[in-house]
Design a protein around this motif. Structure first.
Motif, PDB file in Angstrom:
ATOM      1  N   GLU A 231       0.833  -1.204   0.000  1.00  0.00           N
ATOM      2  CA  GLU A 231       0.000   0.000   0.000  1.00  0.00           C
ATOM      3  C   GLU A 231       0.867   1.253   0.000  1.00  0.00           C
ATOM      4  O   GLU A 231       0.531   2.256  -0.661  1.00  0.00           O
ATOM      5  CB  GLU A 231      -0.924  -0.007   1.222  1.00  0.00           C
ATOM      6  N   THR A 232       1.986   1.212   0.697  1.00  0.00           N
ATOM      7  CA  THR A 232       2.891   2.366   0.719  1.00  0.00           C
ATOM      8  C   THR A 232       3.467   2.625  -0.670  1.00  0.00           C
ATOM      9  O   THR A 232       3.553   3.772  -1.119  1.00  0.00           O
ATOM     10  CB  THR A 232       4.032   2.143   1.724  1.00  0.00           C
ATOM     11  N   VAL A 233       3.862   1.553  -1.360  1.00  0.00           N
ATOM     12  CA  VAL A 233       4.387   1.695  -2.720  1.00  0.00           C
ATOM     13  C   VAL A 233       3.348   2.352  -3.612  1.00  0.00           C
ATOM     14  O   VAL A 233       3.652   3.273  -4.388  1.00  0.00           O
ATOM     15  CB  VAL A 233       4.817   0.327  -3.291  1.00  0.00           C
ATOM     16  N   ASN A 234       2.103   1.924  -3.520  1.00  0.00           N
ATOM     17  CA  ASN A 234       1.028   2.502  -4.333  1.00  0.00           C
ATOM     18  C   ASN A 234       0.786   3.966  -3.964  1.00  0.00           C
ATOM     19  O   ASN A 234       0.525   4.804  -4.840  1.00  0.00           O
ATOM     20  CB  ASN A 234      -0.253   1.688  -4.167  1.00  0.00           C
ATOM     21  N   ASN A 235       0.883   4.287  -2.660  1.00  0.00           N
ATOM     22  CA  ASN A 235       0.710   5.673  -2.219  1.00  0.00           C
ATOM     23  C   ASN A 235       1.805   6.573  -2.791  1.00  0.00           C
ATOM     24  O   ASN A 235       1.538   7.706  -3.213  1.00  0.00           O
ATOM     25  CB  ASN A 235       0.738   5.757  -0.692  1.00  0.00           C
ATOM     26  N   VAL A 236       3.029   6.063  -2.791  1.00  0.00           N
ATOM     27  CA  VAL A 236       4.147   6.833  -3.338  1.00  0.00           C
ATOM     28  C   VAL A 236       3.935   7.074  -4.836  1.00  0.00           C
ATOM     29  O   VAL A 236       4.128   8.187  -5.330  1.00  0.00           O
ATOM     30  CB  VAL A 236       5.492   6.111  -3.088  1.00  0.00           C
ATOM     31  N   LYS A 237       3.514   6.051  -5.552  1.00  0.00           N
ATOM     32  CA  LYS A 237       3.266   6.199  -6.994  1.00  0.00           C
ATOM     33  C   LYS A 237       2.179   7.243  -7.257  1.00  0.00           C
ATOM     34  O   LYS A 237       2.308   8.076  -8.160  1.00  0.00           O
ATOM     35  CB  LYS A 237       2.866   4.861  -7.599  1.00  0.00           C
ATOM     36  N   ASP A 238       1.106   7.189  -6.469  1.00  0.00           N
ATOM     37  CA  ASP A 238       0.020   8.170  -6.637  1.00  0.00           C
ATOM     38  C   ASP A 238       0.530   9.584  -6.374  1.00  0.00           C
ATOM     39  O   ASP A 238       0.175  10.532  -7.096  1.00  0.00           O
ATOM     40  CB  ASP A 238      -1.136   7.846  -5.683  1.00  0.00           C
ATOM     41  N   ALA A 239       1.356   9.741  -5.344  1.00  0.00           N
ATOM     42  CA  ALA A 239       1.891  11.061  -5.014  1.00  0.00           C
ATOM     43  C   ALA A 239       2.822  11.564  -6.121  1.00  0.00           C
ATOM     44  O   ALA A 239       2.818  12.749  -6.458  1.00  0.00           O
ATOM     45  CB  ALA A 239       2.643  11.000  -3.683  1.00  0.00           C
ATOM     46  N   ILE A 240       3.605  10.659  -6.705  1.00  0.00           N
ATOM     47  CA  ILE A 240       4.517  11.029  -7.796  1.00  0.00           C
ATOM     48  C   ILE A 240       3.727  11.530  -9.000  1.00  0.00           C
ATOM     49  O   ILE A 240       4.030  12.588  -9.572  1.00  0.00           O
ATOM     50  CB  ILE A 240       5.397   9.819  -8.188  1.00  0.00           C
ATOM     51  N   ILE A 241       2.716  10.788  -9.376  1.00  0.00           N
ATOM     52  CA  ILE A 241       1.888  11.175 -10.526  1.00  0.00           C
ATOM     53  C   ILE A 241       1.171  12.491 -10.239  1.00  0.00           C
ATOM     54  O   ILE A 241       1.021  13.345 -11.120  1.00  0.00           O
ATOM     55  CB  ILE A 241       0.878  10.054 -10.854  1.00  0.00           C
ATOM     56  N   GLY A 242       0.771  12.678  -8.983  1.00  0.00           N
ATOM     57  CA  GLY A 242       0.093  13.918  -8.595  1.00  0.00           C
ATOM     58  C   GLY A 242       0.978  15.142  -8.692  1.00  0.00           C
ATOM     59  O   GLY A 242       0.478  16.264  -8.786  1.00  0.00           O
ATOM     60  N   LYS A 243       2.292  14.929  -8.694  1.00  0.00           N
ATOM     61  CA  LYS A 243       3.242  16.040  -8.827  1.00  0.00           C
ATOM     62  C   LYS A 243       3.693  16.234 -10.282  1.00  0.00           C
ATOM     63  O   LYS A 243       4.659  16.957 -10.544  1.00  0.00           O
ATOM     64  CB  LYS A 243       4.482  15.769  -7.958  1.00  0.00           C
ATOM     65  N   ASN A 244       3.001  15.604 -11.197  1.00  0.00           N
ATOM     66  CA  ASN A 244       3.301  15.712 -12.633  1.00  0.00           C
ATOM     67  C   ASN A 244       4.659  15.117 -12.997  1.00  0.00           C
ATOM     68  O   ASN A 244       5.338  15.587 -13.922  1.00  0.00           O
ATOM     69  CB  ASN A 244       3.231  17.172 -13.108  1.00  0.00           C
ATOM     70  N   PHE A 245       5.057  14.076 -12.264  1.00  0.00           N
ATOM     71  CA  PHE A 245       6.259  13.332 -12.610  1.00  0.00           C
ATOM     72  C   PHE A 245       5.841  12.006 -13.245  1.00  0.00           C
ATOM     73  O   PHE A 245       4.776  11.468 -12.955  1.00  0.00           O
ATOM     74  CB  PHE A 245       7.108  13.053 -11.360  1.00  0.00           C
ATOM     75  N   LYS A 246       6.715  11.514 -14.110  1.00  0.00           N
ATOM     76  CA  LYS A 246       6.438  10.256 -14.796  1.00  0.00           C
ATOM     77  C   LYS A 246       7.240   9.139 -14.132  1.00  0.00           C
ATOM     78  O   LYS A 246       8.450   9.269 -13.916  1.00  0.00           O
ATOM     79  CB  LYS A 246       6.825  10.353 -16.269  1.00  0.00           C
ATOM     80  N   ILE A 247       6.563   8.025 -13.802  1.00  0.00           N
ATOM     81  CA  ILE A 247       7.248   6.881 -13.220  1.00  0.00           C
ATOM     82  C   ILE A 247       8.009   6.148 -14.326  1.00  0.00           C
ATOM     83  O   ILE A 247       7.444   5.786 -15.350  1.00  0.00           O
ATOM     84  CB  ILE A 247       6.260   5.938 -12.518  1.00  0.00           C
ATOM     85  N   ILE A 248       9.294   5.944 -14.127  1.00  0.00           N
ATOM     86  CA  ILE A 248      10.140   5.277 -15.122  1.00  0.00           C
ATOM     87  C   ILE A 248      10.120   3.767 -14.918  1.00  0.00           C
ATOM     88  O   ILE A 248       9.884   3.002 -15.844  1.00  0.00           O
ATOM     89  CB  ILE A 248      11.578   5.815 -15.059  1.00  0.00           C
TER      90      ILE A 248
END
Length: 344
Positions: A231-248
């Motif tokens: 769940e923490t990993v998913n939360n981090v991904k959501d926060a990254i996308i929310g900051k307009n960053f692209k997950i590599i």
């Protein structure tokens, strides 16, 4: 007795020679990455130009190495002893075989107000308003610039602590061959004008200087997550996308370091990037690649989940670059918000 002394000297002499600091080795280890193996320049300015190296005093070189240039790429070499710094200076003298000049420590009298007018007329094109230096930070590698050599920052505390007024005056009088620095005496300025310029430059000393010290910052930002690993990993991904960053990509932290299939599934690293930010930061200083692309690590250990990132403010302290510090501060805010949002 004499034979005994001779034998002892033969035994001790090689060890004494080896114990003496080697200026060339010290230069190659501490200076060549920026200034080139023979001082020809690279990331940093060329320092083996005869018009430079033959015009500066040993005192100026020693103090420059000791104090550096805060906020302008050149670090202070507090790790070197006085003897080691002297050895580096002696090695630099071998480039031309000439001794350095000696300058009077006496302050030059002049009219700072008149000097400011002259500075704004003749000097700001290269040294910028208020003597802040040429556009950029001193880095001259892999970045666009208006001149082959970026003009130094004259309001820099490291420079002002190292230079004598008489050396500034001589530089203004004679210029520096091989650089854009011209002779202002030949350009029509009187000695009185040049004295006024020196006084204006000296008056930068003790004034405000835009340099922030992050020496006490922790190297890592980390928070404890109240959620499980997945769940923490998913939360981090959501926060990254929310900051307009692209997950590599997302992978185990030790992937590629251990035999395939034996990776630690409880240690995850997420790589992400905002390419507009990346290009902007690289244009400031290519060393920014040390922390890009961005990374967040999530570790589960003994039932606790921790989210961690590199602290960009600690990198700002290492980079010694006022422009890059602004990018590091921006990245610090992003990382801090990511960690907070993912662990709420």
């Amino acid at each position: 007795m004499n034979k005994l002394i001779t034998i002892l000297l033969l035994i001790l002499t090689p060890s004494l020679i080896n114990a003496a600091p080697n200026g060339r080795t010290l230069f190659e280890k501490n200076c060549s990455a920026c200034h080139g193996t023979n001082g020809q320049g690279g990331v940093g300015i060329p320092i083996s130009l005869p018009s430079f190296i033959d015009s500066v005093s040993d005192n100026y070189l020693r103090k420059t190495i000791r104090y550096g240039r805060p906020g302008r790429v050149m670090p202070s070499f507090n790790n070197l002893s006085d003897n080691e710094i002297l050895s580096v200076v002696q090695y630099m003298r071998t480039w031309t075989g000439n001794k350095g000049k000696t300058y009077s420590k006496k302050r030059i009298k002049g009219n700072s107000k008149a000097g400011k007018k002259l500075f704004n007329q003749y000097c700001v094109a290269c040294h910028n308003t208020g003597g802040t230096g040429g556009v950029g930070t001193g880095v001259t590698f892999s970045r666009p610039r208006d001149a082959a050599i970026i003009a130094p920052s004259l309001n820099n505390p490291g420079f002002l602590s190292s230079v004598e007024d008489s050396f500034i005056k001589e530089t203004l009088m004679n210029g520096r061959a091989g650089t854009p620095m011209m002779s202002y005496r030949a350009h029509g300025l009187s000695e009185k004008d040049i004295n006024n310029l020196v006084k204006y430059i000296r008056d930068f000393e003790g004034g405000p200087y835009p340099y922030e010290d992050y020496d006490n910052e922790s190297a890592i930002l980390k928070v404890e997550s109240p959620y499980g690993l997945e769940e923490t990993v998913n939360n981090v991904k959501d926060a990254i996308i929310g900051k307009n960053f692209k997950i590599i990509r997302t992978q185990e932290l030790n992937k590629g370091l251990v035999k395939e299939g034996t990776e630690n599934k409880q240690q995850i690293i997420i790589y992400f990037c905002n390419f507009n930010f990346l290009y902007k930061a690289l244009a400031i200083d290519p060393r920014v690649g040390m922390f890009l692309p961005c990374r967040v690590t999530i570790v589960q250990e003994k039932g606790k989940v921790t989210i961690m990132t590199t602290n960009p403010l600690k990198l700002a302290d290492i980079f010694n670059n006022n422009e890059l510090t602004e990018a590091c501060k921006e990245m610090y805010e992003i990382y801090s918000e990511l960690l907070e949002e993912a662990s709420m």
